[in-house]
Scaffold this motif. Sequence first.
Motif, PDB file in Angstrom:
ATOM      1  N   ASP A  56     -37.014  32.379  17.777  1.00 43.94           N
ATOM      2  CA  ASP A  56     -36.422  31.837  18.991  1.00 43.94           C
ATOM      3  C   ASP A  56     -35.535  30.629  18.757  1.00 43.94           C
ATOM      4  O   ASP A  56     -35.083  30.011  19.722  1.00 43.94           O
ATOM      5  CB  ASP A  56     -37.544  31.433  19.966  1.00 43.94           C
ATOM      6  CG  ASP A  56     -38.440  30.330  19.397  1.00 43.94           C
ATOM      7  OD1 ASP A  56     -38.602  30.283  18.169  1.00 43.94           O
ATOM      8  OD2 ASP A  56     -38.984  29.532  20.187  1.00 43.94           O
ATOM      9  N   HIS A  57     -35.266  30.256  17.513  1.00 43.46           N
ATOM     10  CA  HIS A  57     -34.465  29.056  17.275  1.00 43.46           C
ATOM     11  C   HIS A  57     -33.044  29.227  17.817  1.00 43.46           C
ATOM     12  O   HIS A  57     -32.403  30.249  17.579  1.00 43.46           O
ATOM     13  CB  HIS A  57     -34.400  28.744  15.780  1.00 43.46           C
ATOM     14  CG  HIS A  57     -35.724  28.301  15.224  1.00 43.46           C
ATOM     15  ND1 HIS A  57     -36.329  28.932  14.162  1.00 43.46           N
ATOM     16  CD2 HIS A  57     -36.552  27.303  15.604  1.00 43.46           C
ATOM     17  CE1 HIS A  57     -37.486  28.334  13.907  1.00 43.46           C
ATOM     18  NE2 HIS A  57     -37.638  27.348  14.765  1.00 43.46           N
ATOM     19  N   PRO A  58     -32.535  28.217  18.538  1.00 47.02           N
ATOM     20  CA  PRO A  58     -31.167  28.291  19.070  1.00 47.02           C
ATOM     21  C   PRO A  58     -30.130  28.188  17.951  1.00 47.02           C
ATOM     22  O   PRO A  58     -30.451  27.805  16.819  1.00 47.02           O
ATOM     23  CB  PRO A  58     -31.083  27.095  20.021  1.00 47.02           C
ATOM     24  CG  PRO A  58     -32.141  26.158  19.548  1.00 47.02           C
ATOM     25  CD  PRO A  58     -33.236  26.995  18.972  1.00 47.02           C
ATOM     26  N   TYR A  60     -27.827  26.105  17.294  1.00 47.62           N
ATOM     27  CA  TYR A  60     -27.548  24.819  16.656  1.00 47.62           C
ATOM     28  C   TYR A  60     -28.545  24.467  15.555  1.00 47.62           C
ATOM     29  O   TYR A  60     -28.371  23.478  14.860  1.00 47.62           O
ATOM     30  CB  TYR A  60     -27.445  23.698  17.695  1.00 47.62           C
ATOM     31  CG  TYR A  60     -28.583  23.566  18.673  1.00 47.62           C
ATOM     32  CD1 TYR A  60     -29.792  22.996  18.306  1.00 47.62           C
ATOM     33  CD2 TYR A  60     -28.419  23.993  19.991  1.00 47.62           C
ATOM     34  CE1 TYR A  60     -30.820  22.854  19.210  1.00 47.62           C
ATOM     35  CE2 TYR A  60     -29.449  23.853  20.908  1.00 47.62           C
ATOM     36  CZ  TYR A  60     -30.643  23.290  20.518  1.00 47.62           C
ATOM     37  OH  TYR A  60     -31.662  23.154  21.428  1.00 47.62           O
ATOM     38  N   ASN A  82     -31.893  18.636  21.364  1.00 46.06           N
ATOM     39  CA  ASN A  82     -32.939  18.917  22.349  1.00 46.06           C
ATOM     40  C   ASN A  82     -33.168  17.749  23.292  1.00 46.06           C
ATOM     41  O   ASN A  82     -33.578  17.925  24.442  1.00 46.06           O
ATOM     42  CB  ASN A  82     -34.249  19.259  21.637  1.00 46.06           C
ATOM     43  CG  ASN A  82     -34.246  20.664  21.065  1.00 46.06           C
ATOM     44  OD1 ASN A  82     -33.541  21.541  21.548  1.00 46.06           O
ATOM     45  ND2 ASN A  82     -35.028  20.881  20.016  1.00 46.06           N
ATOM     46  N   MET A  91     -27.570  24.340  25.424  1.00 47.93           N
ATOM     47  CA  MET A  91     -28.493  25.476  25.363  1.00 47.93           C
ATOM     48  C   MET A  91     -27.884  26.723  25.991  1.00 47.93           C
ATOM     49  O   MET A  91     -28.069  27.841  25.484  1.00 47.93           O
ATOM     50  CB  MET A  91     -29.808  25.126  26.062  1.00 47.93           C
ATOM     51  CG  MET A  91     -30.857  26.238  25.994  1.00 47.93           C
ATOM     52  SD  MET A  91     -31.301  26.712  24.309  1.00 47.93           S
ATOM     53  CE  MET A  91     -32.316  25.301  23.847  1.00 47.93           C
ATOM     54  N   SER A  94     -25.543  28.101  23.524  1.00 48.77           N
ATOM     55  CA  SER A  94     -26.335  28.675  22.444  1.00 48.77           C
ATOM     56  C   SER A  94     -26.881  30.041  22.838  1.00 48.77           C
ATOM     57  O   SER A  94     -26.830  30.998  22.055  1.00 48.77           O
ATOM     58  CB  SER A  94     -27.492  27.732  22.079  1.00 48.77           C
ATOM     59  OG  SER A  94     -28.342  28.312  21.126  1.00 48.77           O
ATOM     60  N   ASN A  95     -27.389  30.159  24.061  1.00 54.11           N
ATOM     61  CA  ASN A  95     -27.934  31.437  24.525  1.00 54.11           C
ATOM     62  C   ASN A  95     -26.860  32.505  24.615  1.00 54.11           C
ATOM     63  O   ASN A  95     -27.106  33.683  24.305  1.00 54.11           O
ATOM     64  CB  ASN A  95     -28.607  31.259  25.882  1.00 54.11           C
ATOM     65  CG  ASN A  95     -29.935  30.539  25.781  1.00 54.11           C
ATOM     66  OD1 ASN A  95     -30.552  30.512  24.725  1.00 54.11           O
ATOM     67  ND2 ASN A  95     -30.374  29.943  26.876  1.00 54.11           N
ATOM     68  N   ARG A  98     -26.270  33.617  21.134  1.00 48.97           N
ATOM     69  CA  ARG A  98     -27.428  34.409  20.680  1.00 48.97           C
ATOM     70  C   ARG A  98     -27.373  35.823  21.244  1.00 48.97           C
ATOM     71  O   ARG A  98     -27.612  36.798  20.529  1.00 48.97           O
ATOM     72  CB  ARG A  98     -28.739  33.743  21.124  1.00 48.97           C
ATOM     73  CG  ARG A  98     -29.281  32.700  20.175  1.00 48.97           C
ATOM     74  CD  ARG A  98     -30.595  32.131  20.707  1.00 48.97           C
ATOM     75  NE  ARG A  98     -31.612  33.150  20.852  1.00 48.97           N
ATOM     76  CZ  ARG A  98     -32.389  33.590  19.865  1.00 48.97           C
ATOM     77  NH1 ARG A  98     -32.230  33.104  18.640  1.00 48.97           N
ATOM     78  NH2 ARG A  98     -33.304  34.522  20.066  1.00 48.97           N
TER      79      ARG A  98
END
Length: 339
Positions: A56-58, A60, A82, A91, A94-95, A98
Amino acid sequence: MPSTFYILNSFLLPTGYNHMFFAQKVANGFKYNGFNVKIIRHIRDITDPGFVLICDHPVYYSFGARDNKNGNIMRAIPWAINHIDKYGFIMALSNMLRHRALRSLQSQIKDKRIVVIGWFVQGDKDFFDKLGMKIIFTGEYFTGKPRWRQQLLWYKFYTNKKVKNVLPLRHSADVDPNRIGEHCKNDKYIASYVGDKSYIRPYMDLFQGDNKYKIVPTPPYITEGKKRAIYQNSAIIMGLNSEQNIKNKMVAERIFEAMAYGAVCLTNNPAALMVTNRCAILINKKQDFKAQIIRLSNNKRKMALLRKKGLKFIKMHGTWHIRAREVIRLSNKLYGVGL
């Protein structure tokens, strides 16, 4: 074509540096089941049937925390983000990235005998469902309802009987199942501890200056080989857990590692007694800790029985080899993919 267990550590789907240690232990469980193991940087390298572990690491995390080459300052970048991303803009970006990478992953494995194992990615379940991805959601195993919010959300997810493609992973011993107890004399040290220095700190004054005890607070970290040698030469291992783990009813892997190398395990975590069929022994209280170790070590008959019971438990229930077989069985049931 041989089956392969992939650990994906790409730029958009990174595996954090600290988490990589855990991921490799999970992978070893599959290796003991006959899988090849590969750590890959590119989705295009996923070609063989088997499993792909993502976490689950973003995104960044790739700026410093994906490996150990950039020093402490760079590895602090994810921690800093964070804390400064007050409105969630970073975030959200990032999502988005992802999800783009996950679409590429699905495109690569579609129509192949490949199942994704997703570590704490249950928050994207709807997205995975829309992709039609063959996935097993996984994360830490708790013996009861945890207190911390993130862990509680995961606990409620994996105990939801409507979700079939989920399997929490119990911490286990990273040991070849055919070599459990091998070269374990367990007679050099009365008791030992290797692990986070904050766990042992309340007890340090009990053992300082006594060479019958081996205390290795980390960091700095030692190699797995050095840790294994300490365990193999210790009659008792102090299986200390953090207060957070105790409150969350989660048992650290050193409990299982201790018994896999022939040592008797004393622990401050009541949950450890339940998950080890009472092979582990609970520490009564701090002020009696050393005396309890001495009493136990002097009871040779009880030590021998506990050692035998612990080795049997590990062989039957407590290795990553067994955890891998649980994943393989579920994958076969859901998707027809396994050995």
